[in-house]
Design an enzyme around this catalytic site. Structure first.
Site, short mmCIF file in Angstrom:
data_model
loop_
_atom_site.label_atom_id
_atom_site.label_comp_id
_atom_site.label_asym_id
_atom_site.label_seq_id
_atom_site.Cartn_x
_atom_site.Cartn_y
_atom_site.Cartn_z
CE LYS A 3 -1.68 1.62 4.04
NZ LYS A 3 -1.41 3.03 4.38
CG ASN A 4 2.32 2.66 3.56
OD1 ASN A 4 1.15 2.99 3.30
ND2 ASN A 4 2.73 2.41 4.79
NE ARG A 50 -0.31 11.71 7.52
CZ ARG A 50 0.20 12.92 7.44
NH1 ARG A 50 -0.59 13.94 7.67
NH2 ARG A 50 1.45 13.12 7.11
CB CYS A 58 -4.77 10.40 11.23
SG CYS A 58 -3.23 9.65 11.70
NE ARG A 111 0.70 10.32 10.09
CZ ARG A 111 0.29 9.29 9.36
NH1 ARG A 111 -0.86 8.74 9.63
NH2 ARG A 111 0.98 8.86 8.33
N PRO A 112 2.03 16.59 11.05
CG PRO A 112 3.78 17.74 12.05
CD PRO A 112 2.85 16.59 12.27
CB VAL A 113 2.60 18.34 5.56
CG1 VAL A 113 1.71 17.09 5.57
CG2 VAL A 113 1.75 19.61 5.57
CG ASP A 114 6.95 20.36 9.91
OD1 ASP A 114 6.34 19.27 9.85
OD2 ASP A 114 7.92 20.54 10.65
CG LEU A 115 10.04 17.53 8.11
CD1 LEU A 115 10.64 16.16 8.40
CD2 LEU A 115 11.08 18.62 8.39
CG ASP A 147 3.32 1.31 9.50
OD1 ASP A 147 3.54 1.54 8.30
OD2 ASP A 147 3.07 2.19 10.33
CB ILE A 150 7.57 6.45 14.41
CG1 ILE A 150 8.76 5.49 14.28
CG2 ILE A 150 7.29 7.18 13.10
CD1 ILE A 150 10.05 6.13 13.80
NE ARG A 204 -7.16 4.73 5.21
CZ ARG A 204 -6.63 5.85 5.70
NH1 ARG A 204 -7.08 6.37 6.82
NH2 ARG A 204 -5.63 6.45 5.09
C1 EPZ Z 1 4.51 6.79 6.26
O1 EPZ Z 1 3.80 7.88 6.84
C2 EPZ Z 1 3.52 5.64 6.18
N1 EPZ Z 1 2.39 6.02 5.34
C3 EPZ Z 1 3.05 5.28 7.59
O2 EPZ Z 1 2.19 4.14 7.46
C4 EPZ Z 1 4.26 4.89 8.42
O3 EPZ Z 1 3.83 4.61 9.74
C5 EPZ Z 1 5.26 6.06 8.45
O4 EPZ Z 1 5.62 6.40 7.08
C6 EPZ Z 1 6.53 5.72 9.20
O5 EPZ Z 1 7.12 4.59 8.65
C7 EPZ Z 1 2.52 5.99 4.00
O6 EPZ Z 1 3.57 5.65 3.46
C8 EPZ Z 1 1.31 6.37 3.19
P1 EPZ Z 1 6.79 10.07 8.35
P2 EPZ Z 1 4.47 9.36 6.85
O7 EPZ Z 1 6.78 11.30 7.53
O8 EPZ Z 1 5.24 9.55 5.61
C9 EPZ Z 1 6.58 13.43 11.67
C10 EPZ Z 1 0.24 2.89 7.77
O9 EPZ Z 1 -0.26 2.36 8.78
N2 EPZ Z 1 6.53 14.38 10.55
O10 EPZ Z 1 7.93 9.11 8.22
O11 EPZ Z 1 3.39 10.32 7.17
C11 EPZ Z 1 5.35 12.54 11.75
O12 EPZ Z 1 4.30 13.19 12.45
C12 EPZ Z 1 0.81 4.29 7.85
O13 EPZ Z 1 0.34 2.33 6.64
C13 EPZ Z 1 6.62 15.74 10.82
O14 EPZ Z 1 6.72 16.16 11.97
O15 EPZ Z 1 5.44 9.23 8.09
C14 EPZ Z 1 5.87 11.33 12.47
O16 EPZ Z 1 5.85 11.57 13.87
C15 EPZ Z 1 0.63 4.89 9.23
N3 EPZ Z 1 6.59 16.62 9.79
C16 EPZ Z 1 7.32 11.22 11.98
O17 EPZ Z 1 7.65 12.51 11.45
C17 EPZ Z 1 6.48 16.21 8.48
O18 EPZ Z 1 6.46 17.06 7.56
C18 EPZ Z 1 7.53 10.19 10.87
O19 EPZ Z 1 6.56 10.47 9.88
C19 EPZ Z 1 6.38 14.82 8.23
C20 EPZ Z 1 6.42 13.93 9.27
#
Ligand code: EPZ
Length: 422
Positions: free
Chosen positions: A22-23, A94, A118, A123-127, A308, A330, A400
């Site tokens: 999926k991811n 997201r 969620c 889960r911000p998108v600042d990065l 996960d 995480i 999902r």
């Molecule tokens: C991906 O989410 C996966 N989703 C998640 O799977 C997975 O848990 C996660 O990576 C970690 O492996 C998809 O690929 C669609 P991150 P993502 O950016 O990209 C913080 C599932 O169950 N962060 O690696 O959103 C964030 O809040 C899902 O299939 C910021 O602060 O994860 C988290 O605490 C759940 N700012 C940490 O970083 C940002 O701009 C890691 O998030 C982005 C992230």
């Protein structure tokens, strides 16, 4: 809303086919926006999240043909006539933010709704926004939307992530393929889904090296071609079904499984008393006669133990011998399955990001509620080993990320059925 009824007891024996990830699929699909030629994905999983991403891309102008019951997706984005990713679709998933980079690279502008938080965290998108600014885009947040513009195109940059982010690494990779010059991503994510995306982009003509390591280098090119790419096996679905026989006894072969997708997870299985054998067809798993031993788990970015699979492992450790400590590093709120497992008799003490699990003899079936995708499936696994019936509600979370979960488990002897809700 549908529910799933599980009746515990009885060994599992048989084989479970593991679907495409999926991811990986959710980050491969937006790559269609980078080319005017068709991108075909094979081994695509049949999931509601994939349907949501399809609807988002079609709203932008992509034409999608689905074949083989959804396992093959051909996407043509020769005519992108809408550059707004609407809140109505984005709020459902997201991963929609992953169209931001490709839209900027292709069209020089994008309006993308900010995804909500969620259950598992803000889960911000600042990065993601930091990346696009570094590549030369002007970013403005207004009315819950990201308004992005790169009138003169994107230009390569060196970007150092303060911490590992899978999605931000994927957005950067997608955008940088068409940026002018060289982009260097430092402290990049190393997940197999990142490697799979890079391999697909390279097949489309992108110039990328270092994928799978913490430093990825992308040389921008003028245009990308179409390609056909097979989605990598879903390591999270794989790990989930590898655990199933550990709850019930018996032996299950997960078809398509490869140890290198889940080395840290397999090491923990070994520590807990679960044997894993790589066969020509996949991974054969069974628990040792001594039962499950308590272990300590800390979630980390790949190649560490995957967040996960934390909920699924916690469910197993509820009936392990001894005490286990699980540290979630995480996400800030990813223990919501704990109180639901508690309803089944589990003894779990949560203190911030650490959960202490004291093993009990056996869980007892109960009505429980799913709160997120992975919590849902951990409750089903718990029900397989529990005494009596477990009714897992709100399984829309489950659909999902897991194809036909009741069929796959029933084929190995599980007593499980879907109850269609009102
Ligand atoms: C991906 O989410 C996966 N989703 C998640 O799977 C997975 O848990 C996660 O990576 C970690 O492996 C998809 O690929 C669609 P991150 P993502 O950016 O990209 C913080 C599932 O169950 N962060 O690696 O959103 C964030 O809040 C899902 O299939 C910021 O602060 O994860 C988290 O605490 C759940 N700012 C940490 O970083 C940002 O701009 C890691 O998030 C982005 C992230």
């Amino acid at each position: 809303m549908d529910s799933i009824l599980v009746t515990g007891g009885g060994e599992l024996r048989g084989e479970i086919p593991i679907a495409g990830a999926k991811n990986a699929c959710l980050t491969l699909m937006p790559a269609t926006l980078l080319s005017e030629e068709p991108l075909t994905l094979t081994n695509a999983p049949r999931l509601s999240d994939i349907k949501t991403m399809s609807a988002l891309l079609e709203s932008l102008g992509t034409e999608i043909t689905s074949m083989q019951d959804g396992k093959v997706l051909t996407m043509s984005s020769h005519n992108i006539d809408n550059l707004t990713a609407d809140y109505d679709i984005v709020r459902k998933m997201r991963a929609s933010i992953l169209v931001l980079g490709p839209m900027l690279a292709r069209a020089g502008q994008a309006v993308v709704s900010l995804p909500g938080g969620c259950a598992i965290g803000a889960r911000p998108v600042d990065l993601h926004l930091k990346v696009m600014r570094a590549l030369g885009a002007e970013i403005e947040l207004r009315d819950g939307y990201v308004h992005a513009k790169a009138s003169h195109g994107l230009r390569g940059a060196t970007i150092e992530f303060p911490f590992v982010s899978v999605g931000a690494t994927e957005n950067a990779l997608l955008a940088a393929t068409l940026a002018k010059g060289t982009t260097v991503l430092k402290h990049a994510a190393r997940e197999p889904e990142i490697v799979d995306l890079a391999q697909c982009l390279i097949a489309m003509g992108a110039q990328i090296e270092g994928h799978g390591t913490s430093t990825i280098i992308i040389q921008g090119v003028d245009r990308l071609n179409g390609a056909t790419h097979a989605v990598v096996t879903d390591r999270i679905e794989l790990g989930t079904y590898m655990l199933a026989p550990a709850f019930t006894g018996g032996e299950v072969e997960c078809l398509g499984g490869r140890i290198e997708l889940l080395e840290a997870f397999c090491e923990k299985l070994d520590e807990a008393g679960i044997s894993v054998e790589q066969t020509a067809r996949g991974l054969k798993v069974k628990r040792s006669n001594a039962g499950i031993k308590g272990i300590n788990v800390t979630t980390e970015p790949f190649p560490g133990f995957p967040t996960d699979l934390q909920a699924q492992m916690m469910a197993l450790l509820c009936t392990a011998t001894g005490t286990s400590m699980l540290e979630e590093k995480i996400f800030e709120n990813r223990f919501m399955h704990a109180p639901e497992l508690g309803r089944m008799g589990a003894q779990i003490d949560v203190n911030g990001g650490v959960a202490k699990v004291t093993g009990v003899e056996r869980l007892r079936g109960a009505p429980v509620m799913a709160t997120d995708l992975r919590a849902s499936v951990s409750l089903i696994l718990a029900g397989l080993g529990a005494e009596g019936e477990t009714l897992v509600n709100r399984v829309y979370h489950l659909d999902r990320g897991y194809e036909r979960v009741e069929e796959k488990l029933r084929s190995c002897g599980a007593k499980i059925e879907r109850i269609t809700g009102q």
